[in-house]
Scaffold this motif. Structure first.
Motif, PDB file in Angstrom:
ATOM      1  N   GLU A 182       0.861  -1.183   0.000  1.00 52.84           N
ATOM      2  CA  GLU A 182       0.000   0.000   0.000  1.00 52.84           C
ATOM      3  C   GLU A 182       0.897   1.232   0.000  1.00 52.84           C
ATOM      4  OE1 GLU A 182      -3.376   0.573   0.076  1.00 52.84           O
ATOM      5  OE2 GLU A 182      -3.742  -1.576  -0.143  1.00 52.84           O
ATOM      6  N   TRP A 183       0.503   2.245  -0.765  1.00 53.72           N
ATOM      7  CA  TRP A 183       1.243   3.501  -0.814  1.00 53.72           C
ATOM      8  C   TRP A 183       0.466   4.574  -0.077  1.00 53.72           C
ATOM      9  CZ3 TRP A 183       6.132   4.007  -2.297  1.00 53.72           C
ATOM     10  CH2 TRP A 183       6.681   2.954  -3.031  1.00 53.72           C
ATOM     11  N   HIS A 184       1.173   5.364   0.710  1.00 53.03           N
ATOM     12  CA  HIS A 184       0.565   6.405   1.525  1.00 53.03           C
ATOM     13  C   HIS A 184       1.257   7.732   1.248  1.00 53.03           C
ATOM     14  CE1 HIS A 184      -1.056   3.017   3.839  1.00 53.03           C
ATOM     15  NE2 HIS A 184       0.166   2.526   3.767  1.00 53.03           N
ATOM     16  N   ARG A 185       0.454   8.766   1.131  1.00 48.94           N
ATOM     17  CA  ARG A 185       0.971  10.129   0.972  1.00 48.94           C
ATOM     18  C   ARG A 185       0.908  10.786   2.342  1.00 48.94           C
ATOM     19  NH1 ARG A 185       0.674  14.381  -3.370  1.00 48.94           N
ATOM     20  NH2 ARG A 185       0.203  16.308  -2.272  1.00 48.94           N
ATOM     21  N   ARG A 190      -9.723  15.180   1.077  1.00 47.52           N
ATOM     22  CA  ARG A 190     -10.083  16.494   0.558  1.00 47.52           C
ATOM     23  C   ARG A 190     -10.324  16.397  -0.936  1.00 47.52           C
ATOM     24  NH1 ARG A 190      -5.479  19.114  -1.685  1.00 47.52           N
ATOM     25  NH2 ARG A 190      -3.604  17.908  -1.331  1.00 47.52           N
ATOM     26  N   GLU A 191     -10.899  17.430  -1.481  1.00 51.00           N
ATOM     27  CA  GLU A 191     -11.127  17.470  -2.919  1.00 51.00           C
ATOM     28  C   GLU A 191     -10.449  18.693  -3.496  1.00 51.00           C
ATOM     29  OE1 GLU A 191     -15.288  19.540  -3.886  1.00 51.00           O
ATOM     30  OE2 GLU A 191     -15.497  17.691  -2.744  1.00 51.00           O
ATOM     31  N   TYR A 192     -10.133  18.616  -4.776  1.00 49.89           N
ATOM     32  CA  TYR A 192      -9.514  19.724  -5.490  1.00 49.89           C
ATOM     33  C   TYR A 192      -9.853  19.582  -6.961  1.00 49.89           C
ATOM     34  CZ  TYR A 192      -5.927  16.376  -6.970  1.00 49.89           C
ATOM     35  OH  TYR A 192      -5.279  15.295  -7.509  1.00 49.89           O
ATOM     36  N   GLN A 193      -9.569  20.614  -7.726  1.00 52.72           N
ATOM     37  CA  GLN A 193      -9.763  20.553  -9.170  1.00 52.72           C
ATOM     38  C   GLN A 193      -8.413  20.382  -9.833  1.00 52.72           C
ATOM     39  OE1 GLN A 193     -11.932  23.918 -10.621  1.00 52.72           O
ATOM     40  NE2 GLN A 193     -13.895  23.027 -10.063  1.00 52.72           N
ATOM     41  N   ASP A 194      -8.337  19.424 -10.749  1.00 56.93           N
ATOM     42  CA  ASP A 194      -7.075  19.224 -11.466  1.00 56.93           C
ATOM     43  C   ASP A 194      -6.935  20.271 -12.564  1.00 56.93           C
ATOM     44  OD1 ASP A 194      -8.627  18.360 -13.626  1.00 56.93           O
ATOM     45  OD2 ASP A 194      -8.079  16.246 -13.403  1.00 56.93           O
ATOM     46  N   LYS A 195      -5.847  20.205 -13.302  1.00 55.11           N
ATOM     47  CA  LYS A 195      -5.579  21.228 -14.319  1.00 55.11           C
ATOM     48  C   LYS A 195      -6.608  21.244 -15.437  1.00 55.11           C
ATOM     49  CE  LYS A 195      -2.298  18.169 -16.570  1.00 55.11           C
ATOM     50  NZ  LYS A 195      -0.912  17.874 -16.794  1.00 55.11           N
ATOM     51  N   ASP A 196      -7.362  20.137 -15.595  1.00 49.22           N
ATOM     52  CA  ASP A 196      -8.420  20.071 -16.612  1.00 49.22           C
ATOM     53  C   ASP A 196      -9.784  20.471 -16.058  1.00 49.22           C
ATOM     54  OD1 ASP A 196      -6.551  19.115 -18.484  1.00 49.22           O
ATOM     55  OD2 ASP A 196      -6.851  17.050 -17.789  1.00 49.22           O
ATOM     56  N   GLY A 197      -9.820  20.914 -14.806  1.00 48.72           N
ATOM     57  CA  GLY A 197     -11.065  21.332 -14.193  1.00 48.72           C
ATOM     58  C   GLY A 197     -11.894  20.198 -13.612  1.00 48.72           C
ATOM     59  N   GLN A 198     -11.353  18.983 -13.590  1.00 53.67           N
ATOM     60  CA  GLN A 198     -12.070  17.832 -13.041  1.00 53.67           C
ATOM     61  C   GLN A 198     -11.928  17.804 -11.520  1.00 53.67           C
ATOM     62  OE1 GLN A 198     -13.876  15.496 -14.819  1.00 53.67           O
ATOM     63  NE2 GLN A 198     -13.558  16.908 -16.522  1.00 53.67           N
ATOM     64  N   LYS A 199     -13.016  17.465 -10.839  1.00 57.99           N
ATOM     65  CA  LYS A 199     -12.992  17.347  -9.390  1.00 57.99           C
ATOM     66  C   LYS A 199     -12.292  16.037  -9.023  1.00 57.99           C
ATOM     67  CE  LYS A 199     -16.480  18.872  -7.048  1.00 57.99           C
ATOM     68  NZ  LYS A 199     -17.776  19.017  -6.335  1.00 57.99           N
ATOM     69  N   ILE A 226      -8.651  13.047  -2.735  1.00 58.02           N
ATOM     70  CA  ILE A 226      -7.396  12.452  -2.295  1.00 58.02           C
ATOM     71  C   ILE A 226      -7.476  12.210  -0.790  1.00 58.02           C
ATOM     72  CG2 ILE A 226      -6.263  14.683  -1.934  1.00 58.02           C
ATOM     73  CD1 ILE A 226      -3.684  13.351  -3.010  1.00 58.02           C
ATOM     74  N   THR A 227      -6.885  11.112  -0.363  1.00 56.07           N
ATOM     75  CA  THR A 227      -6.793  10.806   1.060  1.00 56.07           C
ATOM     76  C   THR A 227      -5.320  10.810   1.429  1.00 56.07           C
ATOM     77  OG1 THR A 227      -8.798   9.488   1.001  1.00 56.07           O
ATOM     78  CG2 THR A 227      -7.315   9.110   2.852  1.00 56.07           C
ATOM     79  N   GLU A 228      -4.989  11.536   2.488  1.00 55.61           N
ATOM     80  CA  GLU A 228      -3.599  11.705   2.895  1.00 55.61           C
ATOM     81  C   GLU A 228      -3.480  11.494   4.397  1.00 55.61           C
ATOM     82  OE1 GLU A 228      -2.519  15.354   0.087  1.00 55.61           O
ATOM     83  OE2 GLU A 228      -3.848  15.924   1.714  1.00 55.61           O
ATOM     84  N   GLU A 272      -2.225  20.573  -4.227  1.00 61.18           N
ATOM     85  CA  GLU A 272      -1.183  20.755  -3.238  1.00 61.18           C
ATOM     86  C   GLU A 272      -1.575  21.843  -2.261  1.00 61.18           C
ATOM     87  OE1 GLU A 272       2.410  21.436  -5.294  1.00 61.18           O
ATOM     88  OE2 GLU A 272       2.227  19.624  -6.443  1.00 61.18           O
ATOM     89  N   TYR A 273      -0.960  21.840  -1.099  1.00 62.15           N
ATOM     90  CA  TYR A 273      -1.232  22.851  -0.095  1.00 62.15           C
ATOM     91  C   TYR A 273      -0.529  24.134  -0.442  1.00 62.15           C
ATOM     92  CZ  TYR A 273      -2.922  19.151   2.883  1.00 62.15           C
ATOM     93  OH  TYR A 273      -3.619  18.115   3.397  1.00 62.15           O
ATOM     94  N   GLY A 274      -1.134  25.220  -0.012  1.00 64.85           N
ATOM     95  CA  GLY A 274      -0.479  26.509  -0.078  1.00 64.85           C
ATOM     96  C   GLY A 274      -0.020  26.877  -1.463  1.00 64.85           C
ATOM     97  N   GLY A 275       0.954  27.699  -1.517  1.00 64.45           N
ATOM     98  CA  GLY A 275       1.510  28.124  -2.780  1.00 64.45           C
ATOM     99  C   GLY A 275       2.985  28.319  -2.583  1.00 64.45           C
ATOM    100  N   GLY A 276       3.521  29.335  -3.206  1.00 66.79           N
ATOM    101  CA  GLY A 276       4.924  29.619  -3.013  1.00 66.79           C
ATOM    102  C   GLY A 276       5.796  28.744  -3.877  1.00 66.79           C
ATOM    103  N   SER A 277       7.067  28.803  -3.589  1.00 67.51           N
ATOM    104  CA  SER A 277       8.019  28.115  -4.448  1.00 67.51           C
ATOM    105  C   SER A 277       8.537  26.855  -3.790  1.00 67.51           C
ATOM    106  CB  SER A 277       9.195  29.052  -4.729  1.00 67.51           C
ATOM    107  OG  SER A 277       9.815  29.403  -3.523  1.00 67.51           O
TER     108      SER A 277
END
Length: 161
Positions: free
Chosen positions: A50-53, A83-92, A95-97, A140-145
């Motif tokens: 199993e892989w975990h983030r 949580r949920e997020y939109q990918d670069k194609d706008g798809q919902k 992800i479980t972390e 991803e969380y936050g922003g920045g570099s």
């Protein structure tokens, strides 16, 4: 009363990925593999991985980025978060972390580490970042570099904790 607690003991499948959040604190992501061995229907032993983030914040994130490398065995305590997020194609996307708040280095690096299991980090808190950005940005969380995880690795004797 409810409890949301996870304990993982596994190996890093990749070097840690670190970046600076909008708040200025460090965020480090670990990919951890855990394995289980069980018999299949035919009675043969089979391994299941199993892989975990795992997401780390603050001082724990800094130390993980500085000292951990692919193959290293670690112990992580934290909580599950979906949580949920939109990918670069706008798809919902969903992800479980694991939001880690306790990290211990328990094994030598498979790629030539010392094999000593005496390093560890427990900064407490760590429950999550203030002002987390859950939209866009590839989930991803936050922003920045992004910041590099440091160059080279220090021997266990030089770990400052």
């Amino acid at each position: 009363m409810t409890v949301n607690k996870v304990i993982l003991v596994g190996n890093l499948g990749a070097d840690p990925e670190s970046r600076t959040a909008q708040s200025g604190g460090m965020v480090t992501t670990l990919r951890i593999a855990t394995s289980d061995r069980r018999k299949d229907r035919d009675g043969n032993w089979a391994d299941s991985t199993e892989w975990h983030r795992v997401i780390l914040f603050g001082k724990v994130a800094e130390n993980a980025a500085r000292y951990l490398r692919k193959g290293r065995q670690v112990y992580v305590e934290g909580k599950i978060q979906s949580r949920e997020y939109q990918d670069k194609d706008g798809q919902k996307r969903y992800i479980t972390e694991i939001i880690g708040n306790d990290l211990k280095f328990i094994g030598g690096n498979r790629e030539g580490g010392t094999g000593r299991g005496d390093g560890g980090v427990n900064e407490g808190g760590g429950g999550g970042p203030p002002g987390r950005d859950t939209g866009g940005g590839g989930g991803e969380y936050g922003g920045g570099s992004y910041e590099g995880g440091g160059s080279g690795s220090a021997p266990d004797d030089d770990i400052p904790f």
